[in-house]
Scaffold this motif. Structure first.
Motif, PDB file in Angstrom:
ATOM      1  N   GLY A   1      -7.218 -16.044   9.880  1.00 13.00           N
ATOM      2  CA  GLY A   1      -6.236 -14.976  10.069  1.00 13.00           C
ATOM      3  C   GLY A   1      -4.850 -15.546  10.287  1.00 13.00           C
ATOM      4  O   GLY A   1      -4.644 -16.763  10.170  1.00 13.00           O
ATOM      5  N   PHE A   2      -3.891 -14.688  10.620  1.00 16.99           N
ATOM      6  CA  PHE A   2      -2.503 -15.136  10.802  1.00 16.99           C
ATOM      7  C   PHE A   2      -1.684 -14.020  11.436  1.00 16.99           C
ATOM      8  O   PHE A   2      -2.086 -12.853  11.443  1.00 16.99           O
ATOM      9  CB  PHE A   2      -1.882 -15.517   9.443  1.00 16.99           C
ATOM     10  N   ILE A   3      -0.545 -14.447  11.991  1.00 15.11           N
ATOM     11  CA  ILE A   3       0.465 -13.504  12.462  1.00 15.11           C
ATOM     12  C   ILE A   3       1.674 -13.730  11.554  1.00 15.11           C
ATOM     13  O   ILE A   3       2.300 -14.791  11.605  1.00 15.11           O
ATOM     14  CB  ILE A   3       0.887 -13.790  13.938  1.00 15.11           C
ATOM     15  N   LEU A   4       1.946 -12.762  10.721  1.00 14.61           N
ATOM     16  CA  LEU A   4       3.014 -12.919   9.724  1.00 14.61           C
ATOM     17  C   LEU A   4       4.275 -12.195  10.200  1.00 14.61           C
ATOM     18  O   LEU A   4       4.233 -11.014  10.532  1.00 14.61           O
ATOM     19  CB  LEU A   4       2.515 -12.345   8.386  1.00 14.61           C
ATOM     20  N   ASP A   5       5.380 -12.929  10.192  1.00 18.01           N
ATOM     21  CA  ASP A   5       6.626 -12.405  10.767  1.00 18.01           C
ATOM     22  C   ASP A   5       7.756 -12.626   9.760  1.00 18.01           C
ATOM     23  O   ASP A   5       7.984 -13.747   9.320  1.00 18.01           O
ATOM     24  CB  ASP A   5       6.808 -13.129  12.123  1.00 18.01           C
ATOM     25  N   GLY A   6       8.387 -11.534   9.353  1.00 19.06           N
ATOM     26  CA  GLY A   6       9.503 -11.649   8.406  1.00 19.06           C
ATOM     27  C   GLY A   6       9.111 -11.358   6.968  1.00 19.06           C
ATOM     28  O   GLY A   6       9.939 -11.445   6.059  1.00 19.06           O
ATOM     29  N   TYR A   7       7.876 -11.031   6.744  1.00 22.94           N
ATOM     30  CA  TYR A   7       7.375 -10.698   5.404  1.00 22.94           C
ATOM     31  C   TYR A   7       6.324  -9.609   5.560  1.00 22.94           C
ATOM     32  O   TYR A   7       5.463  -9.733   6.451  1.00 22.94           O
ATOM     33  CB  TYR A   7       6.747 -11.925   4.753  1.00 22.94           C
ATOM     34  N   PRO A   8       6.335  -8.531   4.800  1.00 22.33           N
ATOM     35  CA  PRO A   8       7.242  -8.227   3.696  1.00 22.33           C
ATOM     36  C   PRO A   8       8.556  -7.596   4.173  1.00 22.33           C
ATOM     37  O   PRO A   8       8.629  -7.013   5.247  1.00 22.33           O
ATOM     38  CB  PRO A   8       6.434  -7.207   2.887  1.00 22.33           C
ATOM     39  N   ARG A   9       9.581  -7.734   3.320  1.00 22.63           N
ATOM     40  CA  ARG A   9      10.884  -7.139   3.615  1.00 22.63           C
ATOM     41  C   ARG A   9      11.175  -5.965   2.685  1.00 22.63           C
ATOM     42  O   ARG A   9      12.159  -5.266   2.859  1.00 22.63           O
ATOM     43  CB  ARG A   9      12.009  -8.168   3.401  1.00 22.63           C
ATOM     44  N   ASN A  10      10.352  -5.767   1.661  1.00 11.48           N
ATOM     45  CA  ASN A  10      10.531  -4.617   0.756  1.00 11.48           C
ATOM     46  C   ASN A  10       9.170  -4.286   0.128  1.00 11.48           C
ATOM     47  O   ASN A  10       8.179  -5.008   0.343  1.00 11.48           O
ATOM     48  CB  ASN A  10      11.601  -4.906  -0.313  1.00 11.48           C
ATOM     49  N   LEU A  11       9.155  -3.188  -0.636  1.00 16.43           N
ATOM     50  CA  LEU A  11       7.875  -2.716  -1.197  1.00 16.43           C
ATOM     51  C   LEU A  11       7.248  -3.714  -2.150  1.00 16.43           C
ATOM     52  O   LEU A  11       6.026  -3.885  -2.161  1.00 16.43           O
ATOM     53  CB  LEU A  11       8.093  -1.396  -1.935  1.00 16.43           C
ATOM     54  N   ALA A  12       8.100  -4.370  -2.948  1.00 21.10           N
ATOM     55  CA  ALA A  12       7.558  -5.355  -3.907  1.00 21.10           C
ATOM     56  C   ALA A  12       6.843  -6.464  -3.141  1.00 21.10           C
ATOM     57  O   ALA A  12       5.760  -6.934  -3.546  1.00 21.10           O
ATOM     58  CB  ALA A  12       8.683  -5.935  -4.764  1.00 21.10           C
ATOM     59  N   GLN A  13       7.417  -6.889  -2.026  1.00 20.52           N
ATOM     60  CA  GLN A  13       6.785  -7.945  -1.229  1.00 20.52           C
ATOM     61  C   GLN A  13       5.489  -7.442  -0.587  1.00 20.52           C
ATOM     62  O   GLN A  13       4.515  -8.193  -0.461  1.00 20.52           O
ATOM     63  CB  GLN A  13       7.744  -8.449  -0.152  1.00 20.52           C
ATOM     64  N   ALA A  14       5.469  -6.169  -0.180  1.00 21.41           N
ATOM     65  CA  ALA A  14       4.246  -5.601   0.413  1.00 21.41           C
ATOM     66  C   ALA A  14       3.120  -5.626  -0.625  1.00 21.41           C
ATOM     67  O   ALA A  14       1.969  -5.961  -0.324  1.00 21.41           O
ATOM     68  CB  ALA A  14       4.503  -4.186   0.901  1.00 21.41           C
ATOM     69  N   GLN A  15       3.474  -5.294  -1.863  1.00 15.50           N
ATOM     70  CA  GLN A  15       2.506  -5.308  -2.955  1.00 15.50           C
ATOM     71  C   GLN A  15       2.014  -6.739  -3.215  1.00 15.50           C
ATOM     72  O   GLN A  15       0.814  -6.973  -3.393  1.00 15.50           O
ATOM     73  CB  GLN A  15       3.171  -4.713  -4.211  1.00 15.50           C
ATOM     74  N   THR A  16       2.977  -7.680  -3.224  1.00 15.66           N
ATOM     75  CA  THR A  16       2.619  -9.091  -3.427  1.00 15.66           C
ATOM     76  C   THR A  16       1.641  -9.553  -2.347  1.00 15.66           C
ATOM     77  O   THR A  16       0.649 -10.237  -2.629  1.00 15.66           O
ATOM     78  CB  THR A  16       3.885  -9.990  -3.370  1.00 15.66           C
ATOM     79  N   LEU A  17       1.907  -9.152  -1.112  1.00 17.27           N
ATOM     80  CA  LEU A  17       1.033  -9.554  -0.006  1.00 17.27           C
ATOM     81  C   LEU A  17      -0.366  -8.967  -0.193  1.00 17.27           C
ATOM     82  O   LEU A  17      -1.369  -9.669  -0.030  1.00 17.27           O
ATOM     83  CB  LEU A  17       1.650  -9.101   1.323  1.00 17.27           C
ATOM     84  N   ASP A  18      -0.427  -7.693  -0.555  1.00 19.31           N
ATOM     85  CA  ASP A  18      -1.742  -7.079  -0.811  1.00 19.31           C
ATOM     86  C   ASP A  18      -2.470  -7.824  -1.926  1.00 19.31           C
ATOM     87  O   ASP A  18      -3.673  -8.085  -1.830  1.00 19.31           O
ATOM     88  CB  ASP A  18      -1.572  -5.605  -1.207  1.00 19.31           C
TER      89      ASP A  18
END
Ligand code: AMP
Length: 221
Positions: free
Chosen positions: A80-97
């Motif tokens: 697991g992880f604690i992610l801080d500072g990402y995503p900053r926009n919808l495209a990044q949220a999609q990339t993360l998914d």
């Protein structure tokens, strides 16, 4: 536990992420820290990112996505992880998914740290960061025991070059432009929990941990 911390600059994402990582024994991944390291080491990525960061603008999505994908390949992120500072926009949220789907995983919790503009500006203008371990301090709210020296590792503290008033205003505007759609995205996925980040950081930390426990039975605290 795979957790994202969302919220404006100055809401305390870095501070909470460090404490959560310690309590939950998970890696803290900060895209801002990774980018600053690249700038410091003068890598190709750092050279490209520097200008955007100094202006308070977002570094292009592809560059940050590549950097994050590389970080996710390290074995410590398996638990697991604690992610801080990402995503900053919808495209990044999609990339993360997409990155997580690729390894058949999903986020457990998106902790949205909501903070008022007055508190944000007060926090950022007095923020000092450790050059060694990245811990955050504040000249008034959370002063180190010895001025300019990190309590944890003894390295020097510095003021981030993008923590000046002009750049903070740009960073806030950049955040506000994307925030509503990101919040809606995670609300629709039922992953979002909202916290009042103007409160004492210790209280906010406990609230986040309670919320994390409620979403992941196997969580060890
Ligand atoms: P932070 O440490 O999270 O405040 O980020 C500092 C700066 O790094 C931001 O103002 C951006 O220029 C850059 N940055 C950090 N994370 C990202 C991201 N996810 N996407 C684009 N730029 C980022």
């Amino acid at each position: 536990m795979r957790m994202v911390l969302l919220g404006p600059p100055g809401a305390g994402k870095g501070t909470q992420a460090i404490r959560l990582a310690e309590r939950l024994k998970l890696p803290h991944i900060s895209t801002g820290d990774l980018l600053r390291e690249n700038v410091k080491n003068n890598t190709d990525l750092g050279k490209e990112a520097k200008g955007y960061m100094e202006k308070g603008l977002l570094v292009p999505d592809e560059l940050v996505a590549k950097m994050l994908a590389m970080r996710f390949r390290q074995p410590d992120t398996k638990k697991g992880f604690i992610l801080d500072g990402y995503p900053r926009n919808l495209a990044q949220a999609q990339t993360l998914d997409d990155l997580l789907n690729g390894v058949k995983m999903a986020l457990d919790l998106v902790a949205y740290l909501d903070s008022s503009e007055a508190v944000i500006i007060q926090r950022l203008s007095g923020r000092r960061v450790c050059s060694g371990c990245g811990a955050n301090f504040h000249v008034k709210n959370m002063p180190p025991k010895a001025e300019g020296i990190c309590d944890n590792c003894g390295a020097n503290l510095y003021q981030r070059s993008d923590d000046n008033e002009e750049t903070v205003m740009v960073r806030l505007q950049v955040y506000q432009k994307e925030a509503a759609s990101l919040i809606k995205y995670y609300q629709d996925q039922c992953r979002l929990a909202r916290f009042n980040a103007d409160l004492d950081p210790g209280i906010v930390l406990n609230q986040i941990i309670e919320s994390a426990k409620a979403r992941n039975d196997s969580l060890k605290v």
